[in-house]
Design a protein around this motif. Structure first.
Motif, PDB file in Angstrom:
ATOM      1  N   ALA A 182       0.777  -1.256  -0.117  1.00 22.72           N
ATOM      2  CA  ALA A 182       0.029  -0.031  -0.074  1.00 22.72           C
ATOM      3  C   ALA A 182       0.777   1.239  -0.206  1.00 22.72           C
ATOM      4  N   PHE A 183       1.987   1.361   0.886  1.00 22.60           N
ATOM      5  CA  PHE A 183       2.877   2.365   0.670  1.00 22.60           C
ATOM      6  C   PHE A 183       3.699   2.574  -0.599  1.00 22.60           C
ATOM      7  N   LYS A 184       3.669   1.794  -1.358  1.00 27.71           N
ATOM      8  CA  LYS A 184       4.379   1.893  -2.690  1.00 27.71           C
ATOM      9  C   LYS A 184       3.599   3.028  -3.564  1.00 27.71           C
ATOM     10  N   HIS A 185       2.215   3.227  -3.232  1.00 17.29           N
ATOM     11  CA  HIS A 185       1.502   4.242  -3.977  1.00 17.29           C
ATOM     12  C   HIS A 185       1.302   4.023  -5.515  1.00 17.29           C
ATOM     13  N   GLU A 186       1.392   2.680  -5.782  1.00 17.14           N
ATOM     14  CA  GLU A 186       1.177   2.505  -7.356  1.00 17.14           C
ATOM     15  C   GLU A 186      -0.323   2.975  -7.739  1.00 17.14           C
ATOM     16  N   TRP A 187      -1.251   3.012  -6.625  1.00 16.91           N
ATOM     17  CA  TRP A 187      -2.566   3.542  -6.971  1.00 16.91           C
ATOM     18  C   TRP A 187      -2.668   4.859  -7.547  1.00 16.91           C
ATOM     19  N   PHE A 188      -1.461   5.587  -6.957  1.00 18.11           N
ATOM     20  CA  PHE A 188      -1.375   7.207  -7.072  1.00 18.11           C
ATOM     21  C   PHE A 188      -0.890   7.467  -8.456  1.00 18.11           C
ATOM     22  N   TRP A 189       0.252   6.550  -9.046  1.00 18.90           N
ATOM     23  CA  TRP A 189       0.610   6.980 -10.243  1.00 18.90           C
ATOM     24  C   TRP A 189       0.029   5.954 -11.390  1.00 18.90           C
ATOM     25  N   VAL A 190      -1.312   5.573 -11.171  1.00 15.96           N
ATOM     26  CA  VAL A 190      -2.063   4.823 -11.983  1.00 15.96           C
ATOM     27  C   VAL A 190      -2.371   5.629 -13.320  1.00 15.96           C
ATOM     28  N   LEU A 191      -2.375   6.756 -13.643  1.00 15.54           N
ATOM     29  CA  LEU A 191      -2.782   7.487 -14.547  1.00 15.54           C
ATOM     30  C   LEU A 191      -1.855   7.168 -15.891  1.00 15.54           C
ATOM     31  N   ASN A 192      -2.462   6.768 -16.912  1.00 17.11           N
ATOM     32  CA  ASN A 192      -1.495   6.724 -18.030  1.00 17.11           C
ATOM     33  C   ASN A 192      -2.328   7.208 -19.324  1.00 17.11           C
ATOM     34  N   ARG A 193      -1.559   7.032 -20.499  1.00 18.42           N
ATOM     35  CA  ARG A 193      -2.110   7.771 -21.710  1.00 18.42           C
ATOM     36  C   ARG A 193      -3.373   7.205 -22.094  1.00 18.42           C
ATOM     37  N   ASN A 194      -3.582   6.030 -21.839  1.00 15.27           N
ATOM     38  CA  ASN A 194      -4.828   5.358 -22.377  1.00 15.27           C
ATOM     39  C   ASN A 194      -5.873   5.216 -21.235  1.00 15.27           C
ATOM     40  N   LEU A 195      -5.492   5.705 -19.732  1.00 18.99           N
ATOM     41  CA  LEU A 195      -6.503   5.861 -18.901  1.00 18.99           C
ATOM     42  C   LEU A 195      -7.118   4.398 -18.512  1.00 18.99           C
ATOM     43  N   SER A 196      -6.258   3.614 -18.717  1.00 20.80           N
ATOM     44  CA  SER A 196      -6.898   2.115 -18.390  1.00 20.80           C
ATOM     45  C   SER A 196      -5.682   1.411 -18.027  1.00 20.80           C
ATOM     46  N   ILE A 197      -5.872   0.194 -17.241  1.00 21.83           N
ATOM     47  CA  ILE A 197      -4.872  -0.783 -16.945  1.00 21.83           C
ATOM     48  C   ILE A 197      -5.508  -2.454 -16.879  1.00 21.83           C
ATOM     49  N   GLU A 198      -4.678  -3.035 -17.408  1.00 23.48           N
ATOM     50  CA  GLU A 198      -5.296  -4.441 -17.804  1.00 23.48           C
ATOM     51  C   GLU A 198      -4.625  -5.401 -16.633  1.00 23.48           C
ATOM     52  N   ILE A 199      -5.415  -6.087 -15.651  1.00 22.23           N
ATOM     53  CA  ILE A 199      -4.796  -6.871 -14.780  1.00 22.23           C
ATOM     54  C   ILE A 199      -5.597  -8.164 -15.177  1.00 22.23           C
ATOM     55  N   ASP A 200      -4.601  -9.071 -15.221  1.00 19.93           N
ATOM     56  CA  ASP A 200      -5.273 -10.627 -15.696  1.00 19.93           C
ATOM     57  C   ASP A 200      -5.969 -10.493 -16.752  1.00 19.93           C
ATOM     58  N   ASP A 201      -7.325 -10.849 -16.718  1.00 17.57           N
ATOM     59  CA  ASP A 201      -8.088 -10.822 -18.066  1.00 17.57           C
ATOM     60  C   ASP A 201      -9.312  -9.719 -17.716  1.00 17.57           C
ATOM     61  N   LYS A 202      -8.915  -8.722 -16.827  1.00 17.98           N
ATOM     62  CA  LYS A 202      -9.781  -7.464 -16.539  1.00 17.98           C
ATOM     63  C   LYS A 202      -8.914  -6.190 -17.043  1.00 17.98           C
ATOM     64  N   VAL A 203     -10.000  -5.276 -17.606  1.00 19.32           N
ATOM     65  CA  VAL A 203      -9.405  -3.861 -17.548  1.00 19.32           C
ATOM     66  C   VAL A 203     -10.271  -2.974 -16.816  1.00 19.32           C
ATOM     67  N   TYR A 204      -9.384  -2.250 -16.006  1.00 19.06           N
ATOM     68  CA  TYR A 204      -9.930  -1.174 -15.055  1.00 19.06           C
ATOM     69  C   TYR A 204      -9.719   0.297 -15.768  1.00 19.06           C
ATOM     70  N   ILE A 205     -10.764   1.053 -15.714  1.00 17.89           N
ATOM     71  CA  ILE A 205     -10.944   2.137 -16.355  1.00 17.89           C
ATOM     72  C   ILE A 205     -10.879   3.349 -15.552  1.00 17.89           C
ATOM     73  N   TYR A 206     -10.048   4.502 -15.592  1.00 12.41           N
ATOM     74  CA  TYR A 206     -10.052   5.436 -15.134  1.00 12.41           C
ATOM     75  C   TYR A 206     -10.466   6.782 -15.675  1.00 12.41           C
TER      76      TYR A 206
END
Length: 275
Positions: A182-206
């Protein structure tokens, strides 16, 4: 010789009598001056005492007038307040001295305003929910277009892929590993150009940064209004409490009607359901 002697004696007596009369006249003059000085000093003293008395009376009258004016001002600025349940309607102040119900009409307007405030905050809450839903729909269309175009979406492995839960570990390690992740703050730097991240077979939209900022402003407004309502509750006024309660109920009835769940065609959905 004798005549001369008598003349000299008479002259000396005349001189003595003239001297005595002069001395008496001088004494009389000095005593008269002293008496005049005493009288003048007495007159001045009496005049000064009279002026002092008049100024004292003026001071007393001024203090009395200032006391009356200050008491009238205090009566105008006084507020009826209680930390216990009450039904006060006259001279009740809410949040500030400017918000004072000096008349029945102003108190009635306060109750109507509180009702409208609860109505508006329920409407605003639904606006924020719908805004987030529409932002999600726009992002979904963009992500589907990206996937169809074959553009690679940023992938992220699960946090505990390399962590064997079946392995015997102590309780401290089991608690510290999630905390360190939790203290790595990966959730804070999650924004990217596509505004989405693929985890396993799911795509999380931001949402985009501007969408998130606008939603943050709206949520701050809602938070502020809720705390104003909380301050109104702290006056323990029964009429205000009832106005808030009715406003919250009517607002929820009008603006919070939405779907319970999403079901696809073919799912076993019963026609009757009890919540």
């Amino acid at each position: 010789m004798n005549m001369n002697t008598m003349d000299m004696g008479g002259m000396s007596m005349d001189m003595a009598s003239s001297t005595t009369s002069a001395i008496m006249n001088t004494a009389t003059t000095s005593s008269t001056m002293d008496m005049m000085n005493m009288m003048s000093s007495g007159i001045m003293t009496s005049m000064s005492s009279m002026s002092t008395g008049m100024s004292g009376m003026d001071g007393m009258s001024g203090s009395n007038s200032s006391t009356v004016s200050s008491s009238s001002m205090n009566m105008k600025m006084s507020c009826t307040m209680s930390m216990l349940w009450n039904w006060y309607t006259d001279d009740v102040c809410f949040i500030s001295k400017q918000w004072k119900t000096s008349t029945k009409a102003k108190f009635g307007g306060t109750c109507v305003g509180v009702f409208a405030l609860l109505l508006i905050i329920n409407w605003w809450r639904r606006i924020l929910v719908q805004y987030k839903i529409h932002c999600t729909e726009v992002r979904k269309i963009e992500v589907n277009d990206i996937i169809k175009a074959g553009i690679i979406i940023d992938k992220k492995k699960s946090t505990f892929d390399n962590f064997d839960l079946n392995k015997n570990t102590d309780m401290i390690t089991e608690c510290m590993i999630p905390l360190m992740e939790a203290f790595k703050h990966e959730w804070f730097w999650v924004l990217n150009r596509n505004l989405s991240i693929e985890i396993d077979d799911k795509v999380y939209i931001y949402p985009s940064i501007w969408e998130h900022t606008l939603y943050c402003i709206g949520d701050t407004i809602e938070w502020s209004v809720h705390h104003v309502i909380m301050l109104l509750f702290m006056y323990f006024n029964g009429f205000v409490f009832i106005s808030c309660m009715i406003g919250a109920g009517v607002g929820y009835l009008l603006f919070q009607y939405k779907n319970i769940n999403i079901s696809k065609r073919g799912d076993n959905v019963s026609k009757r359901c009890c919540l």
